[in-house]
Design a protein around this motif. Sequence first.
Motif, PDB file in Angstrom:
ATOM      1  N   PRO A 175     -12.055  32.278 -50.960  1.00 43.22           N
ATOM      2  CA  PRO A 175     -12.677  33.026 -49.865  1.00 43.22           C
ATOM      3  C   PRO A 175     -11.925  34.311 -49.560  1.00 43.22           C
ATOM      4  CG  PRO A 175     -11.451  31.140 -49.020  1.00 43.22           C
ATOM      5  CD  PRO A 175     -11.487  30.993 -50.515  1.00 43.22           C
ATOM      6  N   ALA A 176     -12.666  35.369 -49.293  1.00 40.32           N
ATOM      7  CA  ALA A 176     -12.070  36.659 -48.945  1.00 40.32           C
ATOM      8  C   ALA A 176     -11.840  36.705 -47.434  1.00 40.32           C
ATOM      9  CB  ALA A 176     -12.975  37.796 -49.398  1.00 40.32           C
ATOM     10  N   THR A 177     -10.912  35.871 -46.981  1.00 41.08           N
ATOM     11  CA  THR A 177     -10.634  35.792 -45.544  1.00 41.08           C
ATOM     12  C   THR A 177      -9.194  36.139 -45.208  1.00 41.08           C
ATOM     13  OG1 THR A 177     -10.245  33.403 -45.787  1.00 41.08           O
ATOM     14  CG2 THR A 177     -12.441  34.101 -45.080  1.00 41.08           C
ATOM     15  N   ALA A 178      -8.374  36.464 -46.204  1.00 41.23           N
ATOM     16  CA  ALA A 178      -7.002  36.867 -45.907  1.00 41.23           C
ATOM     17  C   ALA A 178      -7.015  38.143 -45.072  1.00 41.23           C
ATOM     18  CB  ALA A 178      -6.230  37.094 -47.212  1.00 41.23           C
ATOM     19  N   GLY A 179      -6.296  38.125 -43.957  1.00 41.25           N
ATOM     20  CA  GLY A 179      -6.257  39.287 -43.083  1.00 41.25           C
ATOM     21  C   GLY A 179      -7.489  39.470 -42.230  1.00 41.25           C
ATOM     22  N   LEU A 180      -8.376  38.475 -42.221  1.00 41.94           N
ATOM     23  CA  LEU A 180      -9.627  38.602 -41.463  1.00 41.94           C
ATOM     24  C   LEU A 180      -9.435  38.287 -39.988  1.00 41.94           C
ATOM     25  CD1 LEU A 180     -12.617  39.279 -41.887  1.00 41.94           C
ATOM     26  CD2 LEU A 180     -13.042  36.856 -42.370  1.00 41.94           C
ATOM     27  N   GLY A 181      -8.263  37.789 -39.609  1.00 34.53           N
ATOM     28  CA  GLY A 181      -7.993  37.502 -38.196  1.00 34.53           C
ATOM     29  C   GLY A 181      -8.573  36.192 -37.717  1.00 34.53           C
ATOM     30  N   LEU A 182      -8.787  35.246 -38.624  1.00 35.28           N
ATOM     31  CA  LEU A 182      -9.340  33.960 -38.196  1.00 35.28           C
ATOM     32  C   LEU A 182      -8.436  33.259 -37.193  1.00 35.28           C
ATOM     33  CD1 LEU A 182     -10.722  32.540 -41.581  1.00 35.28           C
ATOM     34  CD2 LEU A 182     -11.984  33.691 -39.760  1.00 35.28           C
ATOM     35  N   ASP A 183      -7.114  33.460 -37.332  1.00 38.19           N
ATOM     36  CA  ASP A 183      -6.189  32.817 -36.401  1.00 38.19           C
ATOM     37  C   ASP A 183      -6.363  33.325 -34.976  1.00 38.19           C
ATOM     38  OD1 ASP A 183      -5.281  35.288 -37.420  1.00 38.19           O
ATOM     39  OD2 ASP A 183      -3.222  34.874 -36.800  1.00 38.19           O
ATOM     40  N   ASN A 184      -6.920  34.528 -34.840  1.00 40.08           N
ATOM     41  CA  ASN A 184      -7.134  35.076 -33.494  1.00 40.08           C
ATOM     42  C   ASN A 184      -8.259  34.385 -32.740  1.00 40.08           C
ATOM     43  OD1 ASN A 184      -5.076  37.016 -33.693  1.00 40.08           O
ATOM     44  ND2 ASN A 184      -6.425  38.474 -34.724  1.00 40.08           N
ATOM     45  N   VAL A 185      -9.061  33.589 -33.439  1.00 41.34           N
ATOM     46  CA  VAL A 185     -10.131  32.834 -32.774  1.00 41.34           C
ATOM     47  C   VAL A 185      -9.959  31.342 -33.010  1.00 41.34           C
ATOM     48  CG1 VAL A 185     -11.777  34.742 -32.828  1.00 41.34           C
ATOM     49  CG2 VAL A 185     -11.691  33.149 -34.752  1.00 41.34           C
ATOM     50  N   GLY A 186      -8.751  30.935 -33.417  1.00 44.78           N
ATOM     51  CA  GLY A 186      -8.437  29.519 -33.532  1.00 44.78           C
ATOM     52  C   GLY A 186      -8.855  28.858 -34.822  1.00 44.78           C
ATOM     53  N   LEU A 187      -9.123  29.639 -35.879  1.00 41.84           N
ATOM     54  CA  LEU A 187      -9.548  29.058 -37.154  1.00 41.84           C
ATOM     55  C   LEU A 187      -8.455  29.226 -38.203  1.00 41.84           C
ATOM     56  CD1 LEU A 187     -13.264  30.268 -37.467  1.00 41.84           C
ATOM     57  CD2 LEU A 187     -12.434  28.009 -36.753  1.00 41.84           C
ATOM     58  N   PRO A 188      -8.336  28.266 -39.099  1.00 44.30           N
ATOM     59  CA  PRO A 188      -7.376  28.413 -40.198  1.00 44.30           C
ATOM     60  C   PRO A 188      -7.904  29.379 -41.253  1.00 44.30           C
ATOM     61  CG  PRO A 188      -8.630  26.394 -40.477  1.00 44.30           C
ATOM     62  CD  PRO A 188      -9.058  26.976 -39.151  1.00 44.30           C
ATOM     63  N   GLU A 189      -6.987  29.969 -42.023  1.00 41.45           N
ATOM     64  CA  GLU A 189      -7.414  30.836 -43.116  1.00 41.45           C
ATOM     65  C   GLU A 189      -8.087  29.994 -44.195  1.00 41.45           C
ATOM     66  OE1 GLU A 189      -5.102  33.520 -46.335  1.00 41.45           O
ATOM     67  OE2 GLU A 189      -4.720  34.041 -44.235  1.00 41.45           O
ATOM     68  N   GLY A 190      -9.077  30.555 -44.834  1.00 44.07           N
ATOM     69  CA  GLY A 190      -9.807  29.835 -45.879  1.00 44.07           C
ATOM     70  C   GLY A 190     -11.299  29.962 -45.645  1.00 44.07           C
ATOM     71  N   TYR A 191     -12.048  29.041 -46.238  1.00 41.33           N
ATOM     72  CA  TYR A 191     -13.488  29.036 -46.007  1.00 41.33           C
ATOM     73  C   TYR A 191     -13.783  28.737 -44.541  1.00 41.33           C
ATOM     74  CZ  TYR A 191     -14.278  29.038 -51.064  1.00 41.33           C
ATOM     75  OH  TYR A 191     -14.313  29.378 -52.384  1.00 41.33           O
TER      76      TYR A 191
END
Length: 487
Positions: A287-303
């Motif tokens: 998944p192209a989620t590295a640096g997407l800021g998922l941690d800022n909304v409580g989600l782990p990096e990945g799919y």
Amino acid sequence: MDEYDVIVLGGGPAGENAAAYAIAGSTRTAAIVERELVGGECSYWACIPSKALLRPGHVLAQARAMDGVTASGLDVAPVLRRRDAFVHDHDDTSQVGWAHDNRIEVIRGTGRLSGPRRVEVDGRELRARHAVILATGTTAVIPDIAGLRAALPWISRDATNLHEVPGRVVVVGGGVVACEAATWLSALGAEVTMLVRGTSLLGASEPFARDAVAAGLVEAGVRVLFETEPVRVDRAEVRDTGEGWIHGGPVTVAVRRGGSAPDDRASDADAAEIVADEILVAAGRRPATAGLGLDNVGLPEGYVAVDDQLTAVGVDGDWLYAVGDVNHRVALTHMGKYQGRVCGDVIAARAEGQPTTGSRYAASADHGQVPQVVFTEPEVASIGLTEAAARTAGYAVRTIEQEIGVAGTSLARNDFRGRAKLVIDTASRTILGATLVGPDMGEQLHAATIAVVGRVPLDTLWHAVPAFPAAAEFWLRLLEGLRLPEG
């Protein structure tokens, strides 16, 4: 801070459809944030250029299988020019024009989530009133093999956008991308060797389909090595030009066959070596989620996990959605577009305070009703469950599998070879899955898709009369086989 009703991160087909459907027929606003080209991977580096490269080979094969038609071969330069026309020479002006025509603003840059309903694009802050949609897709995986990265391997992007056809290519992988690339590279004149870790190609397909594709590749001159994987890659002439790394020499690939070698097999003296001009890695995606800021909304990096309304799981409130490859449901462009349509409808309904009950607001086709075409020679067209998947899911099934040979296929080409299989739910007497193998079977798939998605009873299908002499008459032969007693 700039405000939009809907903000989409990623301008590929899934994101485009989600944005368009979310604001259609309303005064809502939308923006697509894209760091590369609007149109995404499919338009410039995957589906479109690969099919543009595959089609000339299919046409040549059909011409050679027709009495009275003279076909000498492929002219590489015009084939590549045609490919370039389809990708618009990597100019997304027309796609941006489509967005503007649909009242969608295009924002160039790299977007990331900075908080609930908030997106940062290279320092610029955006806020979404109703929804943020993640449609960032996936990127190619380069396995951790000694010397591989340093050898500057091709990924699918490089292969579909080549400017010269290499004399010798090693393809690592046995999935759809690997099989299609081997097909067109061979048709354009390359000597292709495939390194397949497992014992078959297209592991999720019916066994007869896997075998047919392997046989077709071998017949075309491709060397297919099963239970084989690279253990070391060397390329001597790699240098930094100041504007990027390039290479000017062949690549040597040390391989180990057998599948059960120890981890230090790279140093084994019995590892065979293959010398090629390029090595193409088609060994999966991430998944192209590295640096997407998922941690800022409580989600782990990945799919990003989603429910059937494409709403992100694990986020408070119905504001974050994910469509396409990034949600890991189905990595196919047409299914990403389908998800985008469902997602857009859900967002529009919620924005207007309307209920989101009913089939229009749930991505049900993701569950066992996915159509796919592998554009090899022969083509593999499939929908729904394979026999193995149906039995694993607990269905009591009956199958019918037979050669495709009717007047229409014989008229289409002299050497037509094809086979079809239906997987039937004996309780409901409906089709759970279909696999069609043969030339141009992708054009026959939608009838099977309608039968599977519509759960059309076999007794009803018996009255869907195929036109004569069309290739579709093979449906009648399949249904006749199902009317016979088993055994």
